[in-house]
Design a protein around this motif. Structure first.
Motif, PDB file in Angstrom:
ATOM      1  N   UNK A 185     -29.562 -38.429 -49.772  1.00 57.68           N
ATOM      2  CA  UNK A 185     -29.112 -39.627 -48.193  1.00 57.68           C
ATOM      3  C   UNK A 185     -29.741 -38.797 -47.133  1.00 57.68           C
ATOM      4  N   UNK A 186     -28.938 -37.187 -46.863  1.00 60.72           N
ATOM      5  CA  UNK A 186     -29.073 -36.842 -45.367  1.00 60.72           C
ATOM      6  C   UNK A 186     -30.578 -35.991 -45.327  1.00 60.72           C
ATOM      7  N   UNK A 187     -31.039 -35.354 -45.996  1.00 56.00           N
ATOM      8  CA  UNK A 187     -32.440 -34.860 -46.390  1.00 56.00           C
ATOM      9  C   UNK A 187     -33.509 -35.851 -45.740  1.00 56.00           C
ATOM     10  N   UNK A 188     -32.771 -37.286 -46.395  1.00 57.40           N
ATOM     11  CA  UNK A 188     -34.119 -38.044 -45.707  1.00 57.40           C
ATOM     12  C   UNK A 188     -33.981 -38.257 -44.805  1.00 57.40           C
ATOM     13  N   UNK A 189     -33.435 -38.354 -43.718  1.00 54.06           N
ATOM     14  CA  UNK A 189     -32.992 -38.234 -42.348  1.00 54.06           C
ATOM     15  C   UNK A 189     -34.577 -38.091 -41.310  1.00 54.06           C
ATOM     16  N   UNK A 190     -34.686 -36.164 -41.853  1.00 55.03           N
ATOM     17  CA  UNK A 190     -36.142 -36.200 -40.942  1.00 55.03           C
ATOM     18  C   UNK A 190     -37.343 -37.020 -41.315  1.00 55.03           C
ATOM     19  N   UNK A 191     -37.284 -36.840 -41.838  1.00 50.09           N
ATOM     20  CA  UNK A 191     -39.341 -37.316 -42.876  1.00 50.09           C
ATOM     21  C   UNK A 191     -39.073 -38.982 -42.731  1.00 50.09           C
ATOM     22  N   UNK A 192     -37.405 -40.055 -42.455  1.00 51.68           N
ATOM     23  CA  UNK A 192     -37.555 -40.397 -41.896  1.00 51.68           C
ATOM     24  C   UNK A 192     -38.050 -40.580 -40.442  1.00 51.68           C
ATOM     25  N   UNK A 193     -37.272 -40.071 -39.510  1.00 53.31           N
ATOM     26  CA  UNK A 193     -37.247 -40.275 -38.201  1.00 53.31           C
ATOM     27  C   UNK A 193     -39.501 -39.152 -37.484  1.00 53.31           C
ATOM     28  N   UNK A 194     -39.449 -38.747 -38.473  1.00 48.47           N
ATOM     29  CA  UNK A 194     -41.228 -37.928 -38.781  1.00 48.47           C
ATOM     30  C   UNK A 194     -42.041 -39.679 -38.516  1.00 48.47           C
ATOM     31  N   UNK A 195     -41.511 -40.233 -39.642  1.00 46.02           N
ATOM     32  CA  UNK A 195     -42.927 -41.578 -40.023  1.00 46.02           C
ATOM     33  C   UNK A 195     -42.331 -42.493 -38.877  1.00 46.02           C
ATOM     34  N   UNK A 196     -41.112 -42.665 -37.859  1.00 46.62           N
ATOM     35  CA  UNK A 196     -41.276 -43.351 -37.351  1.00 46.62           C
ATOM     36  C   UNK A 196     -41.785 -42.964 -35.871  1.00 46.62           C
ATOM     37  N   UNK A 197     -41.311 -42.312 -35.294  1.00 45.25           N
ATOM     38  CA  UNK A 197     -42.631 -41.482 -34.380  1.00 45.25           C
ATOM     39  C   UNK A 197     -43.636 -41.731 -34.284  1.00 45.25           C
ATOM     40  N   UNK A 198     -44.324 -40.983 -35.836  1.00 46.21           N
ATOM     41  CA  UNK A 198     -45.619 -41.098 -35.931  1.00 46.21           C
ATOM     42  C   UNK A 198     -46.413 -42.773 -35.426  1.00 46.21           C
ATOM     43  N   UNK A 199     -45.819 -43.336 -36.438  1.00 48.69           N
ATOM     44  CA  UNK A 199     -46.505 -45.110 -36.117  1.00 48.69           C
ATOM     45  C   UNK A 199     -45.417 -45.278 -34.818  1.00 48.69           C
ATOM     46  N   UNK A 200     -44.720 -44.907 -33.915  1.00 47.14           N
ATOM     47  CA  UNK A 200     -44.271 -45.491 -32.730  1.00 47.14           C
ATOM     48  C   UNK A 200     -43.472 -46.931 -32.498  1.00 47.14           C
ATOM     49  N   UNK A 201     -41.914 -46.226 -33.942  1.00 47.95           N
ATOM     50  CA  UNK A 201     -41.753 -47.791 -34.586  1.00 47.95           C
ATOM     51  C   UNK A 201     -40.944 -48.172 -33.591  1.00 47.95           C
ATOM     52  N   UNK A 259     -36.921 -41.552 -48.585  1.00 51.76           N
ATOM     53  CA  UNK A 259     -37.525 -40.306 -48.663  1.00 51.76           C
ATOM     54  C   UNK A 259     -36.818 -38.912 -48.375  1.00 51.76           C
ATOM     55  N   UNK A 260     -35.449 -38.616 -48.927  1.00 52.73           N
ATOM     56  CA  UNK A 260     -35.264 -37.511 -49.182  1.00 52.73           C
ATOM     57  C   UNK A 260     -35.167 -36.810 -50.589  1.00 52.73           C
ATOM     58  N   UNK A 261     -35.920 -37.459 -51.706  1.00 50.33           N
ATOM     59  CA  UNK A 261     -36.077 -37.667 -52.866  1.00 50.33           C
ATOM     60  C   UNK A 261     -37.402 -36.864 -52.560  1.00 50.33           C
ATOM     61  N   UNK A 262     -37.996 -37.447 -51.371  1.00 52.50           N
ATOM     62  CA  UNK A 262     -39.283 -36.561 -51.663  1.00 52.50           C
ATOM     63  C   UNK A 262     -39.101 -34.520 -51.304  1.00 52.50           C
ATOM     64  N   UNK A 263     -38.064 -34.767 -51.260  1.00 51.81           N
ATOM     65  CA  UNK A 263     -37.712 -33.166 -50.891  1.00 51.81           C
ATOM     66  C   UNK A 263     -37.002 -32.747 -51.616  1.00 51.81           C
ATOM     67  N   UNK A 264     -36.287 -33.070 -52.916  1.00 51.45           N
ATOM     68  CA  UNK A 264     -35.415 -32.262 -53.907  1.00 51.45           C
ATOM     69  C   UNK A 264     -36.434 -31.015 -54.691  1.00 51.45           C
ATOM     70  N   UNK A 265     -36.005 -30.002 -54.658  1.00 50.92           N
ATOM     71  CA  UNK A 265     -36.480 -29.341 -55.341  1.00 50.92           C
ATOM     72  C   UNK A 265     -36.733 -29.660 -56.628  1.00 50.92           C
ATOM     73  N   UNK A 266     -37.539 -29.174 -57.479  1.00 51.80           N
ATOM     74  CA  UNK A 266     -37.784 -29.928 -59.033  1.00 51.80           C
ATOM     75  C   UNK A 266     -37.275 -28.420 -59.952  1.00 51.80           C
TER      76      UNK A 266
END
Length: 406
Positions: free
Chosen positions: A275-291, A258-265
Motif C-alpha cells: 500500500x505504500x510502495x504503490x504510491x510512486x507508480x500511482x503518481x507516475x500514472x496520474x502525471x503521465x496521463x495528466x489526470x 500497483x504496489x504488488x507489481x514492485x514486490x520482489x519475487x
C-alpha cells in the motif's frame, strides 16, 4: 438536402438501447449551401454544422487520407461529390457504419447488421490501422458491449496488434488517452477494456504498471483468484456494479494495488507494505496521463488506506481519526463514501466473494459522522489558539471511540 442518421444512434436503436446523441451526414452539399440554409459552422478540422432549430450536428460527407503519424495525421476531403458509402467507409467498426434514411431505410454497405446479430466488433477496412485512437475505442466499446455478448473479431485484434508493434499507439497524447480510459472505466464491464488492451499489447505501452500485475500471485486464503491482474479486473467490475458510471471510483479501483507489481519475487505471494510502495507508480500514472487532481488524490488515498479500511474494527480510535484527516475528510466529506465504496469493491472483487457483505464501509462512515458532529464551539473549557486544534482532535477521537462501540 439529403441527410442520413449515422453511427451510434443507428447502432443502439438496432440493439434495442435508447440512443444518446444523434449524428447526421449530409450528402451533395457544400459549406456555402449549408450556411445558406441556416446551419451554423462549428467544425475546426472538417465541415460540421449545427442545425438551426435542433442544434444537432450535421457533417458533410467526407473522405480522409493519412499523411502523418498519430491520430491527428489526416487530411479530410469534403465536397458535394463524396457519397454516403465513401463516408461510411472511413468509419471504425461495421456496427458504426450503418446509416438510416429519412424513411427508415437502412444503408449498410459493410454488413454491420450481421455483425450486430453475431455480436462481433469488426473493423470496416484496413484504414482502421491509420488511427491509434481506435485501439482505445475498441477497448471502450468492448467495456460497454461485452455484457451484451460482444466479442472482438480475430482479424481486428490482429490489426490492432500490428498497430501497437508499428508504434502508432506511442503517438497518442495524454488527454486523448485519459478521455478513453475514463469512458472505459465508467462502462458496465471495465475488465473487457483491460482485456482488450492486453490482448493487442497496448496495455503494456499505455499502462505498464497494471500490465505487470498479470501473473503475480497473491495469498490464496485472501485472494482465491490468485492472479493480481485478474483481481484488478474483478475489482473494476465490482466498482462498476456498485457505482455505475462513476469513473473516479473505477480509476482508484484500477490503481489501488500497483504496489504488488514492485514486490520482489522471493516474497511472493505476500506483498508486504504494497500500500505504500504503490504510491510512486500511482503518481507516475496520474502525471503521465495528466489526470484531474481529484482523481489523482482519490487514487493515492485508496492505495495508501485500503488495508486500513479493511481492518477498521482493529484500529484504535486515534488511528481512525488520523486516517480521516489524511484523506482531508473534514473539508472533503464526499471522500469518505467514495473510499468506502472503493474498498468494498476491492474486498468483493475476489473469486467467490462477490456477494459478501462489507461492514467496514458503513463503520467508516459512522465514525466519520460522529467525528463531524463535534464542533469547536461545543468544546469544554473554551480553548483558544493552538489549543483548539488539539482539543478538537481529542473530542473527535472520543466520538469515534463511542461510534465503534455501537
Amino acid at each position: 438536402m439529403k441527410t442520413y442518421l449515422v453511427g451510434g444512434a443507428v447502432r443502439d436503436a438496432l440493439l434495442g438501447i435508447v440512443p444518446g446523441d444523434r449524428d447526421w451526414v449530409v450528402v451533395g452539399e457544400s459549406p456555402e449551401s449549408m450556411a445558406a440554409a441556416g446551419f451554423r459552422p462549428v467544425g475546426a478540422d472538417f465541415p460540421v454544422f449545427l442545425h438551426p432549430r435542433t442544434g444537432e450536428e450535421y457533417a458533410l460527407a467526407r473522405t480522409e487520407r493519412k499523411n502523418a503519424p498519430g491520430y491527428k495525421g489526416f487530411v479530410f476531403h469534403a465536397d458535394p461529390g463524396v457519397t454516403l458509402e465513401q463516408d461510411l467507409a472511413r468509419r471504425d467498426f461495421t456496427v458504426n457504419a450503418i446509416a438510416r434514411d429519412a424513411d427508415g431505410t437502412l444503408i449498410d454497405p459493410f454488413n454491420g447488421q450481421a455483425d450486430l446479430k453475431a455480436r462481433v466488433l469488426r473493423h470496416v477496412s484496413p484504414a482502421f490501422a491509420e488511427d491509434p485512437v481506435r485501439v482505445l475505442r475498441a477497448a471502450r466499446f468492448m467495456a460497454r458491449f461485452a455484457p451484451l455478448g460482444f466479442s472482438m473479431a480475430e482479424e481486428t485484434l490482429v490489426l490492432m496488434r500490428s498497430m501497437v508493434v508499428a508504434g502508432e499507439v506511442d503517438h497518442l497524447v495524454p488527454e486523448r488517452i485519459w478521455q478513453e480510459v475514463r469512458a472505459g472505466l465508467a462502462s458496465p464491464r471495465p475488465s473487457a477494456f483491460l482485456q482488450t488492451l492486453r490482448a493487442c499489447g497496448a496495455l503494456a505501452v499505455l499502462l505498464p504498471e497494471v500490465d505487470v500485475l498479470y501473473g503475480i500471485p497473491q495469498r490464496p486464503e485472501y485472494h482465491p483468484e490468485i492472479d493480481t491482474g485478474r483481481h484488478i479486473e474483478m475489482v473494476c467490475d465490482m466498482a462498476a456494479h456498485l457505482a455505475p458510471g462513476d469513473a473516479l471510483i473505477g480509476f482508484a479501483a484500477l490503481l489501488h494495488d500497483l504496489g504488488k507489481g514492485l514486490t520482489p519475487t522471493d516474497q511472493w505471494p505476500k506483498h508486504i507494505a504494497h500500500e505504500h510502495h504503490g504510491l510512486a507508480p500511482v503518481q507516475a500514472v496520474c502525471a503521465r496521463w495528466k489526470v484531474p487532481s481529484e482523481y489523482a488524490a482519490m487514487a493515492a488515498h485508496t492505495c495508501r488506506e485500503h488495508l486500513n479500511v479493511h481492518r477498521l474494527q482493529e484500529l484504535r480510535p486515534e488511528t481512525v481519526h488520523d486516517l480521516l484527516a489524511r484523506i482531508d475528510a473534514f473539508r472533503r466529506p464526499e471522500r469518505v463514501a467514495q473510499l468506502a465504496l472503493i474498498c468494498e469493491s476491492d474486498k468483493r472483487g475476489r473469486l467467490g466473494m462477490t456477494e459478501d457483505s462489507y461492514t467496514q464501509g458503513s463503520l467508516l462512515q459512522r465514525c466519520f459522522q460522529a467525528a463531524l458532529a463535534v464542533r469547536a464551539a461545543d468544546l469544554p473549557g473554551n480553548p483558544a489558539g493552538p489549543a483548539v486544534g488539539e482539543a478538537l482532535r481529542k473530542a473527535r477521537i472520543e466520538a469515534i471511540a463511542a461510534a465503534k462501540e455501537l
